[in-house]
Design a protein around this motif. Structure first.
Motif, PDB file in Angstrom:
ATOM      1  N   GLY A  66       0.765  -1.234   0.000  1.00  0.00           N
ATOM      2  CA  GLY A  66       0.000   0.000   0.000  1.00  0.00           C
ATOM      3  C   GLY A  66       0.790   1.275   0.000  1.00  0.00           C
ATOM      4  N   GLY A  67       2.107   1.228  -0.182  1.00  0.00           N
ATOM      5  CA  GLY A  67       2.883   2.465  -0.153  1.00  0.00           C
ATOM      6  C   GLY A  67       4.270   2.272  -0.734  1.00  0.00           C
ATOM      7  N   ARG A  68       5.094   3.282  -0.567  1.00  0.00           N
ATOM      8  CA  ARG A  68       6.453   3.289  -1.099  1.00  0.00           C
ATOM      9  C   ARG A  68       7.442   3.121   0.041  1.00  0.00           C
ATOM     10  N   VAL A  69       8.459   2.277  -0.147  1.00  0.00           N
ATOM     11  CA  VAL A  69       9.489   2.076   0.871  1.00  0.00           C
ATOM     12  C   VAL A  69      10.321   3.350   0.992  1.00  0.00           C
ATOM     13  N   VAL A  70      10.347   3.918   2.188  1.00  0.00           N
ATOM     14  CA  VAL A  70      11.039   5.199   2.397  1.00  0.00           C
ATOM     15  C   VAL A  70      12.182   5.086   3.397  1.00  0.00           C
ATOM     16  N   SER A  71      12.424   3.904   3.930  1.00  0.00           N
ATOM     17  CA  SER A  71      13.518   3.718   4.872  1.00  0.00           C
ATOM     18  C   SER A  71      14.355   2.539   4.409  1.00  0.00           C
ATOM     19  N   GLU A  72      15.640   2.772   4.209  1.00  0.00           N
ATOM     20  CA  GLU A  72      16.528   1.727   3.713  1.00  0.00           C
ATOM     21  C   GLU A  72      17.581   1.384   4.762  1.00  0.00           C
ATOM     22  N   GLY A  73      18.046   0.141   4.728  1.00  0.00           N
ATOM     23  CA  GLY A  73      19.062  -0.316   5.667  1.00  0.00           C
ATOM     24  C   GLY A  73      19.168  -1.819   5.612  1.00  0.00           C
ATOM     25  N   VAL A  74      19.539  -2.419   6.736  1.00  0.00           N
ATOM     26  CA  VAL A  74      19.709  -3.870   6.806  1.00  0.00           C
ATOM     27  C   VAL A  74      18.352  -4.521   7.076  1.00  0.00           C
ATOM     28  N   GLU A  81      10.712 -16.795  26.925  1.00  0.00           N
ATOM     29  CA  GLU A  81      11.494 -16.633  25.708  1.00  0.00           C
ATOM     30  C   GLU A  81      12.634 -17.643  25.766  1.00  0.00           C
ATOM     31  N   THR A  82      12.843 -18.392  24.694  1.00  0.00           N
ATOM     32  CA  THR A  82      13.849 -19.442  24.703  1.00  0.00           C
ATOM     33  C   THR A  82      15.251 -18.861  24.512  1.00  0.00           C
ATOM     34  N   ASP A  83      16.248 -19.702  24.773  1.00  0.00           N
ATOM     35  CA  ASP A  83      17.637 -19.283  24.546  1.00  0.00           C
ATOM     36  C   ASP A  83      17.881 -18.985  23.072  1.00  0.00           C
ATOM     37  N   ASP A  84      17.220 -19.739  22.172  1.00  0.00           N
ATOM     38  CA  ASP A  84      17.380 -19.467  20.733  1.00  0.00           C
ATOM     39  C   ASP A  84      16.930 -18.046  20.404  1.00  0.00           C
ATOM     40  N   PHE A  85      15.804 -17.623  20.974  1.00  0.00           N
ATOM     41  CA  PHE A  85      15.314 -16.274  20.711  1.00  0.00           C
ATOM     42  C   PHE A  85      16.268 -15.230  21.297  1.00  0.00           C
ATOM     43  N   LYS A  86      16.787 -15.486  22.486  1.00  0.00           N
ATOM     44  CA  LYS A  86      17.697 -14.522  23.117  1.00  0.00           C
ATOM     45  C   LYS A  86      18.977 -14.380  22.307  1.00  0.00           C
ATOM     46  N   ARG A  87      19.464 -15.494  21.729  1.00  0.00           N
ATOM     47  CA  ARG A  87      20.668 -15.398  20.896  1.00  0.00           C
ATOM     48  C   ARG A  87      20.392 -14.593  19.633  1.00  0.00           C
ATOM     49  N   ILE A  88      19.219 -14.818  19.023  1.00  0.00           N
ATOM     50  CA  ILE A  88      18.853 -14.043  17.833  1.00  0.00           C
ATOM     51  C   ILE A  88      18.766 -12.562  18.190  1.00  0.00           C
ATOM     52  N   CYS A  89      18.163 -12.245  19.333  1.00  0.00           N
ATOM     53  CA  CYS A  89      18.043 -10.842  19.756  1.00  0.00           C
ATOM     54  C   CYS A  89      19.423 -10.215  19.940  1.00  0.00           C
ATOM     55  N   ASP A  90      20.352 -10.961  20.537  1.00  0.00           N
ATOM     56  CA  ASP A  90      21.713 -10.434  20.717  1.00  0.00           C
ATOM     57  C   ASP A  90      22.332 -10.078  19.367  1.00  0.00           C
ATOM     58  N   GLN A  91      22.148 -10.954  18.366  1.00  0.00           N
ATOM     59  CA  GLN A  91      22.713 -10.695  17.044  1.00  0.00           C
ATOM     60  C   GLN A  91      22.032  -9.502  16.372  1.00  0.00           C
ATOM     61  N   LEU A  92      20.715  -9.392  16.529  1.00  0.00           N
ATOM     62  CA  LEU A  92      19.998  -8.267  15.927  1.00  0.00           C
ATOM     63  C   LEU A  92      20.431  -6.949  16.568  1.00  0.00           C
ATOM     64  N   HIS A  93      20.657  -6.958  17.872  1.00  0.00           N
ATOM     65  CA  HIS A  93      21.096  -5.732  18.551  1.00  0.00           C
ATOM     66  C   HIS A  93      22.448  -5.252  18.040  1.00  0.00           C
ATOM     67  N   SER A  94      23.250  -6.174  17.535  1.00  0.00           N
ATOM     68  CA  SER A  94      24.606  -5.808  17.102  1.00  0.00           C
ATOM     69  C   SER A  94      24.639  -5.228  15.692  1.00  0.00           C
ATOM     70  N   ILE A  95      23.501  -5.217  14.972  1.00  0.00           N
ATOM     71  CA  ILE A  95      23.474  -4.777  13.572  1.00  0.00           C
ATOM     72  C   ILE A  95      23.229  -3.273  13.504  1.00  0.00           C
ATOM     73  N   GLU A  96      24.143  -2.566  12.885  1.00  0.00           N
ATOM     74  CA  GLU A  96      23.969  -1.137  12.657  1.00  0.00           C
ATOM     75  C   GLU A  96      23.028  -0.922  11.473  1.00  0.00           C
TER      76      GLU A  96
END
Length: 689
Positions: free
Chosen positions: A365-373, A432-447
């Motif tokens: 329904g719209g145009r992508v206006v934010s780019e990144g990872v 929240e499982t350990d798998d989810f917490k590990r994924i969250c740690d990796q996502l937090h590290s992404i600029e």
């Protein structure tokens, strides 16, 4: 006064004979065996051979099966008739007003002749001490030329002798932990590994037979590295260790690279790895993400949040998809089966990571206006399917440029299988499982992270989403926190239930989303997609000049949003590769449905108010009088119908009349929650008033 009781005749049995009958192992007068249907892990049934017990056997089961059925199974193996609950000859009971309390039997003198007679020899003795170095109990390791090793515990009797068993559990090498409170601590699976690390100058500990003590104050506030053995048991014990340390210490899990199956840290060191390698692994490890591991947050003070702190112009809403999907919120894309939502989501990720031209058709329904990872984790498509889809979407080969590193697609079937991110624990409830917490740690590290998608939600949420509102709220809260912490939009793909009647409006689509209402209500945005009914699909194909095929025409739109969002029903047509292309603008010459016209009017009113040039219903700034500012489909309708659409939108609460600053009459049109609706609207220069 005492009451006479019928005492059963003593029944003497040979523990070795009982062990052979049930297929278990005997240690002294105790036999352990797996329950029927169980073959792995620790034995689930414990049998005490006791002459004073009914039929000479006391049976306990630890696997959740029916205890009576398990006792019947043991009795049948031993050639005895079934146990009859309530039979006083089997289980003498006191009078109703008496209560018998089983007293713990005193420990018997230690004797290991039953092991020595079977060919075992003691290979090691491990002292468990108090903080002062006093021996509280010992764990003895016995090995056999052909059978598996076994362990026995004994405790001092106070007269330079030994008794069977032990008292309360304590951490191994406790006196060393108490004497040095500054250095980090290694937690390993067995005493042998703890001694090996201690010989290298490290603090190391374990627990007796996997039994964690209640008192872990000696580890409070410390850095702890949990070294996992390379097998299922090692993984399970590492998980338990981290769970027990949560909220007490900062725990790191270390999986040693190159460890052979069933290998431990001693094997790893024997293979030639050095202390420097071990320390480097520990220093580069990420702490296990758990709320309890984080330092206590600042106490909440309500007095810090008086409204005079909100000074200056309010920040504008940032969007991922202009006017539709805000940035940094949790949301959902829900669709019927075989609609093409996963392919459309993949295209959204491609545009976020690689960008899109100004002539690209809208998406969602719209145009992508934010780019990144962008990061997409899918549990349904394997690497081959993702490869085919990426190749179809990325015809220019942008993935081979530097931008290719900005788009991450994880096909779980090809990356170790699906993972549970949320589940219900018998002891802790929803977690929240350990798998989810590990994924969250990796996502937090992404600029520059902008978009994360979990596809589909049901594969990751092993909770009762369809029945339990609490489960839905828990998952939504978890996603909301991740969105807030990363600043990225977190989307989940979800399914819609099959509906007997065709979906005609956005409200119908919202009702068709599978699961409890808490799931939709707990997210900030929900976008639904569904196949058009056959008649509408054929009309649309004819208008677009394409051949009709089942499921070729798909409708979609925002069905729930907390805040402003473009609530117009979009029309998609599937192209040759299966991607849904927004064709809404190409259908402008055909007569839109009444609901679509009203939605378009609401969007135009919202846009005008946001631009500082709001409409009134009638008059000089009225909708009909200023119709050149309306979309084409609204400019062509009569004044009476336009007034009727506005009146219906007012009645439904989709728009409201608002007063501008300094005015008493509420005449300006806006959407609920809009700037004029909340009294913060400002007119732009030259705007009609």
């Amino acid at each position: 006064m005492t009451f006479p009781r019928v005492q059963p005749e003593p029944v003497y049995r040979n523990p070795e004979a009982v062990a052979r009958a049930v297929g278990g192992k005997a240690r002294g007068n105790r036999v352990t065996v797996h329950a029927p249907g169980h073959k792995k892990g620790s034995p689930e049934i414990s049998i005490l051979v006791d002459p004073s017990a009914p039929r000479g056997l006391l049976v306990n089961c630890f696997s959740g099966e029916d205890p009576v059925a398990m006792k019947d199974w043991v009795l049948a193996k031993c050639g005895e008739p079934e146990f009859t609950p309530g039979d006083r000859s089997e289980r003498p009971e006191p009078r109703a007003h008496l209560k018998l309390v089983r007293r713990a039997e005193p420990p018997k003198p230690f004797n290991d002749q039953y092991l020595v007679a079977r060919g075992y020899h003691r290979s090691a003795t491990y002292d468990y001490t108090s903080t002062d170095g006093e021996v509280l109990f010992e764990v003895l390791r016995y090995e056999h030329p052909t059978d598996t090793k076994t362990f026995v515990q004994r405790q001092p009797d106070g007269h330079e002798g030994w008794l069977n068993g032990r008292g309360d559990a304590v951490p191994y090498r406790l006196h060393e932990l108490a004497a040095n409170t500054a250095d980090p601590v290694f937690v390993v699976e067995g005493e042998k590994d703890a001694d090996r690390l201690a010989s290298l100058g490290y603090l190391a500990t374990t627990v007796p037979n996997g039994s964690w003590p209640e008192d872990l104050s000696v580890l409070s506030g410390r850095t702890v590295y949990v070294l996992a053995d390379n097998d299922a048991t090692g993984d399970k014990k590492a998980v338990v260790a981290i769970d027990r340390l949560s909220g007490i210490a900062t725990a790191y899990r270390i999986d040693l690279p190159g460890l052979p199956p069933k290998g431990d840290v001693s094997d790893w060191l024997d293979a030639g790895h050095s202390q420097d390698e071990l320390e480097e692994l520990c220093l580069s490890a990420v702490p296990i993400a758990a709320n309890d591991n984080a330092p206590p947050g600042k106490p909440l003070s309500i007095f810090e949040w008086t409204v005079d702190r909100f000074v200056g112009e309010a920040p504008a809403v940032e969007y991922l998809v202009d006017g539709v999907i805000p940035l940094g919120i949790p949301g959902m894309v829900s669709a019927a089966g075989d609609t093409g939502k996963s392919f459309a989501l993949l295209e959204l990720h491609r545009r976020v990571a690689f960008g899109s031209g100004i002539y690209a058709p809208p998406i969602f329904g719209g145009r992508v206006v934010s780019e990144g990872v962008s990061v997409m984790i899918t549990s349904e498509d394997d690497a081959n399917e993702v490869h085919r889809r990426i190749a179809a979407l990325d015809e220019k080969g942008d993935r081979f440029s530097s931008a290719g590193k900005r788009m991450i697609v994880v096909p779980l079937p090809s990356a170790g299988g699906a993972r549970a991110f949320w589940k219900e624990d018998r002891r802790l409830g929803l977690i929240e499982t350990d798998d989810f917490k590990r994924i969250c740690d990796q996502l937090h590290s992404i600029e520059g992270l902008r978009l994360v998608t979990f596809d589909p939600l049901a594969s990751f949420a092993h909770v009762a989403l369809n029945e339990d509102p609490t489960a839905g709220q828990f998952v939504c809260s978890s996603l909301a926190r991740l969105a807030t912490e990363t600043g990225a939009t977190i989307l989940t793909a979800h399914h819609m239930r099959k509906s007997k009647a065709p979906i005609e409006t956005l409200a119908d689509a919202r009702e068709a989303i599978r699961g409890s209402t808490a799931l939709v209500d707990g997210l900030r945005l929900a976008y639904a997609m569904w196949p058009a009914d056959e008649a509408r699909a054929k009309r649309t194909c004819k208008s677009l000049g394409i051949h009709y095929q089942p499921n070729r025409i798909v409708l979609g739109g925002v069905v729930k949003a907390n805040g402003a969002a473009r609530r117009i029903m979009s029309t998609y047509a599937r192209n040759e590769s299966g991607l849904l292309i927004d064709k809404t603008s190409g259908l402008g010459t055909s007569a839109p449905a009444q609901d679509d016209l009203r939605t378009a009017l609401v969007i135009a009113i919202e846009a005008a108010a946001n631009a500082g040039a709001p409409f009134t219903k009638t008059g000089a700034s009225g909708l009909f009088e200023m119709r050149e500012r309306l979309p084409e489909e609204l400019r062509r309708i009569a004044k009476g119908r336009l007034d009727a659409l506005a009146a219906e939108a007012l009645e439904r609460g989709e728009i409201v009349r608002s007063a501008a600053k300094g005015e008493k009459t509420a005449k300006w049109l806006d959407v609920p929650g809009g700037l004029f609706a909340i009294g913060l609207g400002n007119f732009t220069t030259g705007a009609p008033r």
